[in-house]
Design an enzyme around this catalytic site. Structure first.
Site, PDB file in Angstrom:
ATOM      1  N   ASP A  12       2.188 -40.752 -99.786  1.00 62.65           N
ATOM      2  CA  ASP A  12       2.339 -40.645 -98.330  1.00 62.65           C
ATOM      3  C   ASP A  12       3.685 -41.200 -97.861  1.00 62.65           C
ATOM      4  OD1 ASP A  12       1.824 -40.130 -95.674  1.00 62.65           O
ATOM      5  OD2 ASP A  12       0.539 -41.875 -95.373  1.00 62.65           O
ATOM      6  N   GLU A  25      -5.670 -40.605 -90.970  1.00 63.45           N
ATOM      7  CA  GLU A  25      -4.768 -41.690 -91.375  1.00 63.45           C
ATOM      8  C   GLU A  25      -3.906 -42.117 -90.196  1.00 63.45           C
ATOM      9  OE1 GLU A  25      -1.083 -43.593 -92.901  1.00 63.45           O
ATOM     10  OE2 GLU A  25      -1.287 -41.818 -91.675  1.00 63.45           O
TER      11      GLU A  25
END
Ligand SMILES: *[C@@H]1O[C@H](CO)[C@@H](O)[C@H](O)[C@H]1NC(C)=O
Ligand SMILES: *[C@@H]1O[C@H](CO)[C@@H](O)[C@H](O)[C@H]1NC(C)=O
Ligand SMILES: *[C@@H]1O[C@H](CO)[C@@H](O)[C@H](O)[C@H]1NC(C)=O
Ligand SMILES: [Zn+2]
Length: 495
Positions: free
Chosen positions: A382, A353
């Protein structure tokens, strides 16, 4: 969370503005009427009574999920698992052995904890290597400056570069400085913290903006509202039309000091040495485990997710060990409670990511062919696993009404808040920006960017009881959505 999200957000915002302009530019007479209608449609829910009753009917099940996770046999287990993961593997940077070892470990333990269809899926990711990094202010006095190179930065020649520093607060101020003054200098950007979305552009673009005027290096004030002299790293992008120059983050304290000095007319000289480099690509993996649905198996899947990779500083306990762990544990605990919904709940622990939402992008490409049948709803955590408040929703008005009913079930967690921000979770933005519905964990994350991408991202940021509450909210929401009699509404693009 990375900077890619911001680009998508900006693109979306432009599209939104454009649409607004087009629709308002149409039949002017109808604007007021149209507006009133839209507003009532947005704020008033007209779900069928049967559906409202159906959702309310999950209260006992949700209470049981919350009780077992917060106060019962799963109490403390999410934090313990996260501590074991981070203590055993440390940081999990893309294209490192420790990330791949952590992926193998999670895969084995997902199997052991009863998840179904446990496997990994390959991802090709950019391989950036942080080398030796050192910066010294050599004039007007000597100070070693704590720095962190930004992801994808090139290095300096051996021995480093010694150059005078130009310090500016923002891009507008930099525009006023003539090119001949910038040539051969190191440019330092010291933007005040104005929230992540607004400030992070200095991390993404500093090198390109400085290089365009002939700078030999770029520095930024770390993208954080708070500092005890710690630098914060993160990804950056070189524009295709510029000469690549090295770029690193300074601490807030050093950056602000240099800005003050520069404004007083003092000459600042810095020796910057970095051996960071880009090393092509590597193969890494998304990690997947499921609780298979009773009615639908690999269609109409509800995804719960967080990213397993991290930066190489700290241990990525917060970004995003917490989000990855609550996604895994939500599925594990539901299975252990014998709660099997109609649809499959699929935990996906994204990889890479931090290098630009790479794991999720690869997953999108690999699953694109049947995606309309395959997916029902996307959840991602997140932006911290602090005290949960509720859910941030991406989707249409009908979906919003359904999620609001689902959130009413979370009263005992005090996590009933609903919001619909313009930017949802970063990895799931590959789907939510195209009309798939999704939710991101809304939590009391006011301190998230204190630790973000720094050496401070350790287990001590995560609280045991709080993490239980996050897992409980995550498991409850995923369970109810995956068990509803209706598919979650969506508004897919025509393409
Ligand atoms: C995944 O990558 C590994 C390592 O590069 C390779 O050996 C394996 O064949 C790949 N698997 C698939 C399904 O492509
Ligand atoms: C669905 O899952 C089964 C078992 O995991 C697999 O054999 C099948 O190919 C999958 N179908 C699709 C469309 O992915
Ligand atoms: C519930 O959350 C709200 C909003 O965050 C907060 O003001 C309130 O104190 C919380 N109540 C409890 C009992 O934790
Ligand atoms: Zn993250």
């Amino acid at each position: 969370m990375s900077s890619r999200k911001v680009k998508i957000f900006v693109a979306e915002f432009l599209i939104f503005c454009l649409c607004l302009k087009l629709s308002f530019g149409g039949i002017i007479d109808n604007v007021v009427e149209q507006y009133a209608f839209d507003e009532s449609e947005e704020n008033v829910c007209n779900l069928p009574d049967t559906l409202v009753k159906e959702i309310a009917g999950y209260q006992n099940t949700v209470n049981r999920i919350i009780k077992e996770i917060v106060n019962g046999k799963f109490k403390g287990k999410t934090w313990d698992s996260l501590a074991t993961l981070t203590d055993t593997f440390g940081p999990r940077m893309t294209c490192t052995e420790s990330l791949e070892n952590a992926i193998d470990y999670v895969k084995e333990n997902m199997k052991r904890s009863g998840l179904e269809n446990v496997h990994t899926e390959n991802v090709t990711a950019p391989w950036w290597i942080r080398g030796y990094e050192n910066a010294d202010m050599v004039k007007p006095w000597k100070r070693n400056l704590p720095i962190l190179g930004l992801g994808s930065s090139i290095g300096t020649p051996r021995g480093g570069i010694i150059a005078d520093v130009i310090a500016v607060e923002n891009f507008d101020e930099f525009k006023t400085i003539p090119e001949d003054q910038v040539k051969g200098k190191i440019v330092l950007f010291v933007p005040p913290w104005e929230g992540y979305e607004k400030t992070v552009v200095y991390r993404s673009e500093a090198a390109s903006v400085a290089a365009r005027k002939g700078a030999v290096g770029a520095l930024i004030r770390s993208i954080t509202p708070f500092s005890i002299n710690s630098p914060h790293t993160g990804h950056q992008n070189y524009a295709s039309d510029v000469k690549r120059i090295p770029v690193a983050a300074l601490t807030v304290e050093d950056a602000q000091m240099m800005l003050r000095m520069y404004r007083r007319g003092q000459t600042i000289t810095v020796n910057l040495e970095m051996s960071d480099r880009n090393n092509g690509n590597c193969v890494t993996r998304n990690t997947i485990g499921e609780l298979e649905g009773t009615k639908y198996k690999n269609t109409s899947v509800v995804v719960v997710s967080g990213h397993l990779d991290s930066w190489d500083v700290g241990v990525g306990a917060m970004d995003d060990g917490g989000g990855a762990m609550i996604s895994w544990k939500a599925v594990e605990f539901l299975k252990a409670m014998n709660l099997r919904p109609k649809r499959t709940i699929r935990a996906i622990l994204w990889t890479s990511e931090e290098q630009g939402l790479i794991g999720a992008q690869n997953y999108l490409e690999d699953h694109k062919k049947n995606e309309k049948e395959e997916f029902n709803f996307f959840m991602e955590s997140d932006i911290g696993t602090f005290e949960p408040r509720g859910l941030d929703f991406s989707g249409n008005a009908d979906g919003a009404c359904i999620l609001k009913e689902v959130l009413k079930l979370m009263t005992s967690l005090n996590a009933t808040e609903f919001s619909q921000p313009t930017d949802g979770g970063p990895d799931i933005s590959w789907w939510t920006t195209r009309g798939y519905p999704g939710a991101s964990l809304m939590n009391k994350n006011e301190k998230y960017f204190w630790y973000h991408h720094s050496n401070g991202d350790r287990m001590e940021v995560e609280d045991k009881d709080t993490l239980d509450k996050c897992t409980a909210l995550w498991a409850s929401a995923a369970y109810v959505i995956s068990d509803l009699s209706v598919n979650f509404p969506r508004s897919l693009d025509s393409n």
